[in-house]
Design a protein around this motif. Structure first.
Motif, PDB file in Angstrom:
ATOM      1  N   GLU A  17      45.263  21.574 -28.735  1.00 57.18           N
ATOM      2  CA  GLU A  17      44.562  20.983 -29.873  1.00 57.18           C
ATOM      3  C   GLU A  17      44.040  19.594 -29.533  1.00 57.18           C
ATOM      4  OE1 GLU A  17      47.499  21.107 -32.914  1.00 57.18           O
ATOM      5  OE2 GLU A  17      47.283  23.274 -33.285  1.00 57.18           O
ATOM      6  N   THR A  18      44.829  18.814 -28.802  1.00 55.59           N
ATOM      7  CA  THR A  18      44.406  17.455 -28.464  1.00 55.59           C
ATOM      8  C   THR A  18      43.244  17.471 -27.490  1.00 55.59           C
ATOM      9  OG1 THR A  18      46.667  16.650 -28.800  1.00 55.59           O
ATOM     10  CG2 THR A  18      45.167  15.228 -27.594  1.00 55.59           C
ATOM     11  N   ASP A  68      50.351  10.508 -28.635  1.00 59.76           N
ATOM     12  CA  ASP A  68      51.185  10.115 -29.787  1.00 59.76           C
ATOM     13  C   ASP A  68      50.669   8.849 -30.461  1.00 59.76           C
ATOM     14  OD1 ASP A  68      52.800  12.272 -29.285  1.00 59.76           O
ATOM     15  OD2 ASP A  68      54.349  11.126 -28.236  1.00 59.76           O
ATOM     16  N   GLN A 118      51.321  12.012 -22.922  1.00 58.66           N
ATOM     17  CA  GLN A 118      51.937  12.211 -24.240  1.00 58.66           C
ATOM     18  C   GLN A 118      51.945  10.922 -25.049  1.00 58.66           C
ATOM     19  OE1 GLN A 118      55.711  14.035 -22.759  1.00 58.66           O
ATOM     20  NE2 GLN A 118      55.346  15.468 -24.420  1.00 58.66           N
ATOM     21  N   GLN A 168      50.679  24.147 -27.540  1.00 58.68           N
ATOM     22  CA  GLN A 168      49.677  24.119 -28.600  1.00 58.68           C
ATOM     23  C   GLN A 168      49.188  22.713 -28.887  1.00 58.68           C
ATOM     24  OE1 GLN A 168      48.477  26.937 -29.799  1.00 58.68           O
ATOM     25  NE2 GLN A 168      46.979  25.921 -31.121  1.00 58.68           N
ATOM     26  N   HIS A 169      50.101  21.737 -28.810  1.00 59.10           N
ATOM     27  CA  HIS A 169      49.716  20.356 -29.108  1.00 59.10           C
ATOM     28  C   HIS A 169      48.707  19.839 -28.086  1.00 59.10           C
ATOM     29  CE1 HIS A 169      49.862  16.521 -30.974  1.00 59.10           C
ATOM     30  NE2 HIS A 169      50.613  15.919 -30.067  1.00 59.10           N
TER      31      HIS A 169
END
Length: 528
Positions: free
Chosen positions: A37-38, A390, A386, A33-34
């Motif tokens: 969304e990104t 982040d 990632q 999901q991350h």
């Protein structure tokens, strides 16, 4: 590289699917999901940098109003590629954003910006282009204090003593990247203007011929720098050692030769194309067997210093561009060098494990997924994706820039690294072809990409590491899909029918594949 197109006829059963409505904006769904969304954030963010048809200022930068500053100037087709506090687009950022720009629907911007850089690639600058341009196509004067025509700019100082052409930002890798990325744009779009435009063609030809000759004093076939960026840098690493010759420039030069060969092949100039391929092969061999070898280490030397000494230490872009541009030969030496790069970076600046080689600026990290994906080092590539994700809401090292995510390169490259990196999509729009190769890390089970444009085709791609589905939604001609999976597989299930697989290798890694033709409205499912 001259493409050898294989005409493969397979008696495959094809699933017919209904064609639904679609928009022009690419979208992604995933069990991660991350990432989903990104990705969708990155698409919208990249689109927000589109300047086409707007009005605004030029020559705005951190030192307030630049030479010739004015407001309400009409902008040409373009997008932001560089610091968000500077009203300009830069060759280097533009080159790295091209694929992402295509994926979010900015083909006209890519073409117009490339054409402008080509028009400014002239003999009086020894076949350099201007480093940065305003959105109206004029020269961004922060990086070129005295370009032609500046006398007419508001605020031009009469006492200005810099002679035309003597001081402007220039970096050797950038010129080669323009040639390489023009070819990349052609692969994504099939836009014949990349073949027929005289300014573009002149740039391709001059960069791989006269540009090399004029900047190669020691006659080893590699252009040389002269110091810092205003004197002419041999590398994208704008600080540190100011080398005479640099590995990132050689890598970009190698790809430029291959790109020019491919352009020549498209014009059916096969003899000349073969000559350029041979130049590329010769350059790569020289790099791997001579230039990059330093006494006392098996690591690649990434630079030749101004005193003529080889430099086998880490030097950021100078180092990682060599494998990223496929200049290094796959094998133990290359694997060890990729390990070396990882060791020098640690987990990146701002983490609990930074290393001395960790760059301070987020945009440097945007190259790292592109460095590791080609060699199947998926977890490392994903680690840096990632990291960028982040870090996107944290302050950029340059305070005026704002957040890391407000650096345009971040959003554009996140989009392209999902499509070209994680999904291994390679386009060939002119020949109505797509190749895929799933490269999912452990944290991603599947990716479902919709509204992907390749030339006049619109497709959807679903992938896990063991399954690929391609839906040809829109297209006037059949689309040839080459579906690849890592490993040696004797057969691939195609629409639940066992089909003999072909085998090949990519950057030293074996893969198996099948090829199928899809009419518009058809879908293929392949799995191992």
């Amino acid at each position: 590289m001259i493409r050898l197109l294989q005409k493969v006829t397979l008696a495959l059963s094809i699933l017919i699917i209904p064609i639904g409505s679609y928009s022009q904006t690419i979208s992604l769904k995933s069990d991660n999901q991350h990432l989903e969304e990104t990705f969708n954030w990155a698409v919208e963010k990249a689109l927000s940098w589109k300047m086409s048809g707007k009005y605004g200022e030029i020559n705005r930068h951190e030192r307030s109003e630049g030479l010739g500053f004015k407001v309400e100037v009409p902008y040409l087709p373009s997008y932001w590629a560089g610091y968000a506090h500077r009203s300009a687009y830069y060759i280097r950022d533009f080159a790295h954003q091209i694929a992402g720009a295509h994926l979010v629907g900015m083909d006209e911007e890519n073409y117009a910006m490339m054409e402008k850089f080509a028009e400014y690639t002239t003999t009086d600058k020894q076949w350099y282009s201007w480093w940065a341009l305003n959105f109206d196509g004029s020269v961004f004067t922060l990086d070129a204090p005295n370009p032609p025509g500046t006398e007419s700019y508001t605020g031009y100082p009469a006492h200005f003593i810099n002679k035309p052409g003597e001081s402007f930002v220039r970096e050797i890798p950038a010129m080669f990247e323009l040639v390489e990325k023009a070819w990349k744009s052609y692969l994504w779009t099939g836009d014949i203007r990349y073949i027929e435009n005289s300014a573009l063609w002149n740039m391709y030809e001059k960069v791989v011929t006269d540009f090399v000759t004029l900047h190669d004093a020691n006659k080893n076939g590699i252009p040389e720098g002269h110091g810092n960026i205003f004197e002419g840098s041999s590398t994208y690493n704008e600080a540190d050692i100011y080398p005479l010759e640099a590995g990132d420039a050689i890598g970009a030069q190698y790809q430029a030769y291959l790109a020019y060969a491919a352009f020549l092949s498209e014009r059916n100039l096969n003899k000349q194309a073969n000559e350029q391929v041979e130049r590329a092969v010769t350059l790569k061999k020289y790099f791997n067997t001579n230039w990059s070898i330093a006494d006392g280490t098996d690591l690649y030397s990434c630079a030749l210093t101004s005193s003529g000494e080889k430099y086998p230490l880490f030097n950021k872009e100078t180092s990682w561009f060599m494998p990223m541009k496929l200049l290094t030969e796959p094998g133990k030496r290359n694997d060890a060098y990729l390990d070396f790069i990882s060791e020098q970076l640690g987990d990146g600046v701002g983490t609990a494990n930074p290393k001395e080689g960790s760059p301070a600026n987020i945009e440097a990290y945007t190259y790292l997924p592109d460095t590791y994906f080609p060699y199947g080092r998926v977890e490392e590539a994903w680690k840096w994706m990632q990291y960028i994700i982040d870090q996107k809401d944290k302050p950029h090292v340059v305070k005026q820039q704002g957040k890391n995510g407000d650096y345009p390169e971040v959003s554009f490259t996140l989009v392209s690294q999902v499509v070209e990196g994680l999904m291994g999509v390679e386009p060939d729009a002119a020949n109505h072809m797509i190749s895929t190769l799933p490269r999912m890390p452990n944290e991603i089970g599947h990716l479902d990409l919709d509204r992907l444009k390749i030339g006049d085709h619109t497709i959807a791609v679903y992938q896990s590491n063991r399954k690929t589905e391609i839906t040809h939604s829109v297209g006037d001609q059949p689309l040839t899909a080459k579906i690849r999976f890592y490993g040696n597989h004797d057969a691939i299930l195609v629409n639940n029918k066992k089909t003999k697989a072909k085998k090949a290798s990519l950057n030293g890694i074996n893969f198996s594949y099948i090829t199928v033709k899809l009419q518009a409205g058809e879908k293929v499912e392949a799995s191992i």
